[in-house]
Write a protein that holds these residues in place. Structure first.
Motif, PDB file in Angstrom:
ATOM      1  N   PHE A 300      30.988  38.161  37.328  1.00 62.21           N
ATOM      2  CA  PHE A 300      32.218  37.830  37.801  1.00 62.21           C
ATOM      3  C   PHE A 300      32.373  37.538  38.775  1.00 62.21           C
ATOM      4  N   SER A 301      32.440  36.138  39.602  1.00 57.99           N
ATOM      5  CA  SER A 301      32.599  36.009  41.071  1.00 57.99           C
ATOM      6  C   SER A 301      33.384  34.792  41.246  1.00 57.99           C
ATOM      7  N   ASP A 302      34.543  35.312  42.293  1.00 54.89           N
ATOM      8  CA  ASP A 302      35.313  34.316  42.532  1.00 54.89           C
ATOM      9  C   ASP A 302      35.825  34.707  43.930  1.00 54.89           C
ATOM     10  N   LYS A 303      36.904  33.989  44.462  1.00 57.31           N
ATOM     11  CA  LYS A 303      37.814  34.563  45.568  1.00 57.31           C
ATOM     12  C   LYS A 303      38.615  35.741  45.262  1.00 57.31           C
ATOM     13  N   LEU A 304      39.110  36.193  46.688  1.00 59.59           N
ATOM     14  CA  LEU A 304      39.987  37.186  46.198  1.00 59.59           C
ATOM     15  C   LEU A 304      41.329  36.976  45.511  1.00 59.59           C
ATOM     16  N   GLY A 305      41.749  37.661  44.741  1.00 55.91           N
ATOM     17  CA  GLY A 305      42.655  37.716  43.852  1.00 55.91           C
ATOM     18  C   GLY A 305      42.511  36.930  42.302  1.00 55.91           C
ATOM     19  N   ALA A 306      41.322  36.558  42.265  1.00 57.96           N
ATOM     20  CA  ALA A 306      40.990  35.918  41.000  1.00 57.96           C
ATOM     21  C   ALA A 306      41.195  36.779  39.675  1.00 57.96           C
ATOM     22  N   GLN A 307      41.478  35.901  38.490  1.00 54.41           N
ATOM     23  CA  GLN A 307      41.530  37.121  37.369  1.00 54.41           C
ATOM     24  C   GLN A 307      40.507  36.648  36.265  1.00 54.41           C
ATOM     25  N   MET A 308      40.277  37.414  35.204  1.00 58.80           N
ATOM     26  CA  MET A 308      39.370  37.078  34.161  1.00 58.80           C
ATOM     27  C   MET A 308      39.620  38.010  33.130  1.00 58.80           C
ATOM     28  N   THR A 309      39.489  37.703  32.026  1.00 60.29           N
ATOM     29  CA  THR A 309      39.429  38.444  30.717  1.00 60.29           C
ATOM     30  C   THR A 309      38.022  38.527  29.986  1.00 60.29           C
ATOM     31  N   VAL A 310      37.588  39.817  29.689  1.00 58.71           N
ATOM     32  CA  VAL A 310      36.505  39.984  28.995  1.00 58.71           C
ATOM     33  C   VAL A 310      36.576  40.776  27.620  1.00 58.71           C
ATOM     34  N   TRP A 311      35.918  40.808  26.705  1.00 57.79           N
ATOM     35  CA  TRP A 311      35.849  41.543  25.555  1.00 57.79           C
ATOM     36  C   TRP A 311      34.717  42.434  25.359  1.00 57.79           C
ATOM     37  N   VAL A 312      35.299  43.546  24.719  1.00 57.92           N
ATOM     38  CA  VAL A 312      34.198  44.593  24.272  1.00 57.92           C
ATOM     39  C   VAL A 312      33.927  44.477  22.813  1.00 57.92           C
ATOM     40  N   SER A 313      32.770  44.558  22.527  1.00 56.17           N
ATOM     41  CA  SER A 313      32.132  44.475  20.978  1.00 56.17           C
ATOM     42  C   SER A 313      31.232  45.754  20.829  1.00 56.17           C
ATOM     43  N   GLY A 314      30.918  45.952  19.574  1.00 54.37           N
ATOM     44  CA  GLY A 314      29.844  47.000  18.950  1.00 54.37           C
ATOM     45  C   GLY A 314      30.203  48.428  19.571  1.00 54.37           C
ATOM     46  N   GLY A 315      29.175  48.955  19.579  1.00 49.60           N
ATOM     47  CA  GLY A 315      29.224  50.492  19.718  1.00 49.60           C
ATOM     48  C   GLY A 315      30.302  51.198  18.820  1.00 49.60           C
ATOM     49  N   ARG A 316      30.834  52.576  19.484  1.00 53.02           N
ATOM     50  CA  ARG A 316      31.833  53.257  18.652  1.00 53.02           C
ATOM     51  C   ARG A 316      33.014  53.429  19.349  1.00 53.02           C
ATOM     52  N   PRO A 317      34.375  52.825  18.965  1.00 58.26           N
ATOM     53  CA  PRO A 317      35.338  53.036  19.547  1.00 58.26           C
ATOM     54  C   PRO A 317      35.976  54.758  19.610  1.00 58.26           C
ATOM     55  N   PRO A 318      36.784  55.088  20.265  1.00 58.25           N
ATOM     56  CA  PRO A 318      37.466  54.347  21.322  1.00 58.25           C
ATOM     57  C   PRO A 318      36.593  54.209  22.515  1.00 58.25           C
ATOM     58  N   TYR A 319      36.946  53.038  23.432  1.00 58.78           N
ATOM     59  CA  TYR A 319      36.352  52.749  24.435  1.00 58.78           C
ATOM     60  C   TYR A 319      37.137  53.448  25.787  1.00 58.78           C
ATOM     61  N   THR A 320      36.325  53.687  26.949  1.00 54.72           N
ATOM     62  CA  THR A 320      36.856  53.713  28.146  1.00 54.72           C
ATOM     63  C   THR A 320      36.440  52.803  29.340  1.00 54.72           C
ATOM     64  N   VAL A 321      36.928  52.726  30.234  1.00 56.30           N
ATOM     65  CA  VAL A 321      36.935  51.899  31.364  1.00 56.30           C
ATOM     66  C   VAL A 321      36.827  52.500  32.682  1.00 56.30           C
ATOM     67  N   ASN A 358      27.621  55.963  24.782  1.00 53.19           N
ATOM     68  CA  ASN A 358      26.840  54.491  25.310  1.00 53.19           C
ATOM     69  C   ASN A 358      27.653  53.688  26.377  1.00 53.19           C
ATOM     70  N   LYS A 359      26.937  53.226  27.395  1.00 53.37           N
ATOM     71  CA  LYS A 359      27.634  52.276  28.227  1.00 53.37           C
ATOM     72  C   LYS A 359      26.965  50.993  28.407  1.00 53.37           C
ATOM     73  N   VAL A 360      27.906  49.932  28.901  1.00 54.33           N
ATOM     74  CA  VAL A 360      27.442  48.684  29.388  1.00 54.33           C
ATOM     75  C   VAL A 360      28.182  48.286  30.384  1.00 54.33           C
ATOM     76  N   SER A 361      27.594  47.554  31.379  1.00 53.34           N
ATOM     77  CA  SER A 361      28.209  47.304  32.853  1.00 53.34           C
ATOM     78  C   SER A 361      28.285  45.941  33.017  1.00 53.34           C
ATOM     79  N   MET A 362      29.195  45.263  33.740  1.00 53.76           N
ATOM     80  CA  MET A 362      29.035  44.045  34.513  1.00 53.76           C
ATOM     81  C   MET A 362      29.321  44.014  36.065  1.00 53.76           C
ATOM     82  N   THR A 363      28.761  43.224  36.544  1.00 52.85           N
ATOM     83  CA  THR A 363      28.968  43.045  38.247  1.00 52.85           C
ATOM     84  C   THR A 363      30.053  42.130  38.630  1.00 52.85           C
ATOM     85  N   THR A 364      30.566  42.542  39.837  1.00 52.81           N
ATOM     86  CA  THR A 364      31.742  41.636  40.257  1.00 52.81           C
ATOM     87  C   THR A 364      31.620  41.370  41.699  1.00 52.81           C
ATOM     88  N   LEU A 365      32.020  40.211  42.213  1.00 52.98           N
ATOM     89  CA  LEU A 365      31.844  39.799  43.731  1.00 52.98           C
ATOM     90  C   LEU A 365      33.108  39.041  44.378  1.00 52.98           C
TER      91      LEU A 365
END
Length: 486
Positions: A300-321, A358-365
């Protein structure tokens, strides 16, 4: 006629001289000579250099020269600078070995250069408490961080032995397997780091008269051919442990440490018994996980203040961020979505853990320029995989990317450079981009190599904006249709 001309010439000359002296009369609107605001030379607090610490802000008065003033930072990733009337504001983003030149100019292009140094916080100002950690298998402990410059990141030298995450000025550590010592490296935003030695070992004894207990989760799901360690305590030692399906689960004891070694896929009943006959029963699922933990985007790359929505799938709930750096995230919502916002200049990451750690990550800029309130499409860049995510039942889901549209004059048209991979639609102020769905079934966006898809919007007055979606080649991919739930 000559005598008339001779008579009016001196009168006309006197009239011209009189008008000139009066400045052209009371209704004169022509140019006038500028009057300098001050005769002093341009100065920024009488300084030629300035020293700041990361995330520190200072204001300095500008004197001399002629208003209005302007300012330019030659490296806005390190130093941000702005002018309001006669006040210069300088903000340090991150430490840097080389001073950054900030140039202040006045209305007639007089200039003065200010050398701004962003010094690193001292290594001795960053610490962890406690400095060494010992915990039981399956348990979690918290470590406090003192000093340093947030945000912080933490990485374990062996992620099979401990799981780590950060939240503010604290690091959470969970013991997965017994180990004499594994190092967790904690780093602040300026690159300063501390090593935290972690020992994972079961307690030798427990409180007298305590009932038999274990920290095995009530519902445990593990992958095949893996190992996980938990702790037994209380009751009356020695303990024994049995399984209903040896090919699925092979438990063993090392003192009060309960080691679970998984085999093939299936469900086994685990029984823990003490010398007095007290027992604990657990249902353990060994699943090859047709739905590994995944996020709908990996960048997820954009200017300061930008917003975005992502979805979690798979694994075993509950999830923590857990987040680091330039991004802020909500908790996982009921529809498994996470709302993200770029809140600070620089890079960052979002990490999601499931119930089995288990964990999964995404990068931001985040770019230094703030998100302006003009026509545009946000986020500017997103990266996804050609592989579709699946839910807990193994059903494939279409990948969906929501874009926010600002200051558009409807109607708005939207185009995809690769409509066979990503299809965009417009609804109000949002552009929804998704992988194809045919007859209610998701179609993976298979590519032979990494492909950049450009999404372009054009409004009714001819304004246009574009964003890029990178589809990553992940190897084997089939466009055969599979059921979809999204």
């Amino acid at each position: 006629m000559r005598r008339v001309y001779s008579f009016w010439w001196p009168v006309w000359g006197v009239l011209v001289l009189w008008l000139t002296a009066c400045g052209g009369g009371s209704d004169y609107v022509g140019p006038t000579s500028p009057t300098p605001e001050t005769g002093n030379s341009l100065s920024v607090g009488g300084m030629s250099s300035l020293s700041l610490l990361p995330v520190e802000l200072k204001r300095v008065e500008i004197t001399g020269g002629r208003k209005p003033y302007s300012v330019l930072s030659q490296n806005s990733a390190v130093v941000l600078a702005s002018v309001s009337d006669a006040t210069l504001t300088v903000a340090a983003v991150q430490s840097h070995a080389v001073p950054v030149t900030v140039i202040v100019s006045d209305a007639v292009n007089n200039r003065i250069a200010l050398a701004v140094t962003v010094a690193s916080t001292g290594q001795g100002q960053f610490g962890v408490s406690p400095e060494r950690l010992s915990l039981a298998p399956g348990s979690t402990a918290s470590v406090s961080l003192t000093g340093g410059t947030p945000p912080f990141t933490a990485v374990a030298a062996n992620e099979a032995q401990v799981a780590v995450s950060t939240a503010g000025a604290a690091v959470s550590v969970t013991g997965l397997q017994e180990t004499v010592e594994v190092l967790v490296r904690v780093t602040d935003s300026q690159g300063l780091s501390r090593s935290l030695p972690v020992t994972v070992a079961a307690n030798v004894g427990s409180a007298p008269n305590a009932p038999l207990f274990s920290n095995v989760p009530a519902q445990l799901m593990l992958p095949p051919q893996s190992s996980r360690t938990y702790t037994i305590g209380g009751g009356t030692p020695p303990y024994s442990v049995t399984t209903s399906q040896g090919g699925v689960l092979n438990p063993s004891l090392r003192g009060t440490a309960l080691v679970l070694q998984t085999g093939q896929v299936g469900t086994a009943q685990l029984t823990v018994v003490d010398a007095a006959g007290a027992r604990l029963l657990y249902a353990v699922q060994v699943q090859s996980s047709p739905s590994p933990l995944a996020l709908s985007a990996s960048e997820f790359s954009d200017k300061l203040g930008a917003q975005m929505t992502v979805w979690v799938s798979g694994g075993r709930p509950p999830y923590t961020v857990s987040t680091t750096g330039s991004v802020r995230a909500t908790t996982v919502q009921s529809d498994n979505s996470i709302a993200l916002e770029l809140t600070a200049v620089g890079s960052g990451s979002v990490t999601v853990f499931d119930a089995n750690l288990n964990k999964v990550s995404m990068t931001t800029l985040a770019a230094a320029t703030a998100l302006s309130n003009v026509f545009g499409l946000s986020p500017a860049r997103v990266t996804i995989s050609e592989t579709l995510a699946t839910d807990t039942s193994g059903v494939s889901q279409a990948t969906v990317i929501p874009f926010r549209l600002t200051k558009a004059e409807p109607p708005v048209s939207v185009f995809s450079s690769h409509p066979n991979l990503l299809m965009p639609t417009v609804t109000g102020n949002f552009v929804q981009v998704s992988t194809p769905v045919r007859d209610g079934r998701a179609i993976p966006p298979c590519v032979d190599g990494d492909v950049t898809v450009t999404i372009t919007v054009i409004d009714s007055v001819g304004q246009s904006a574009s964003s890029q979606v990178m589809v990553l080649n992940s190897g084997s991919c089939s466009t055969s249709t599979v059921p979809t739930t999204r």
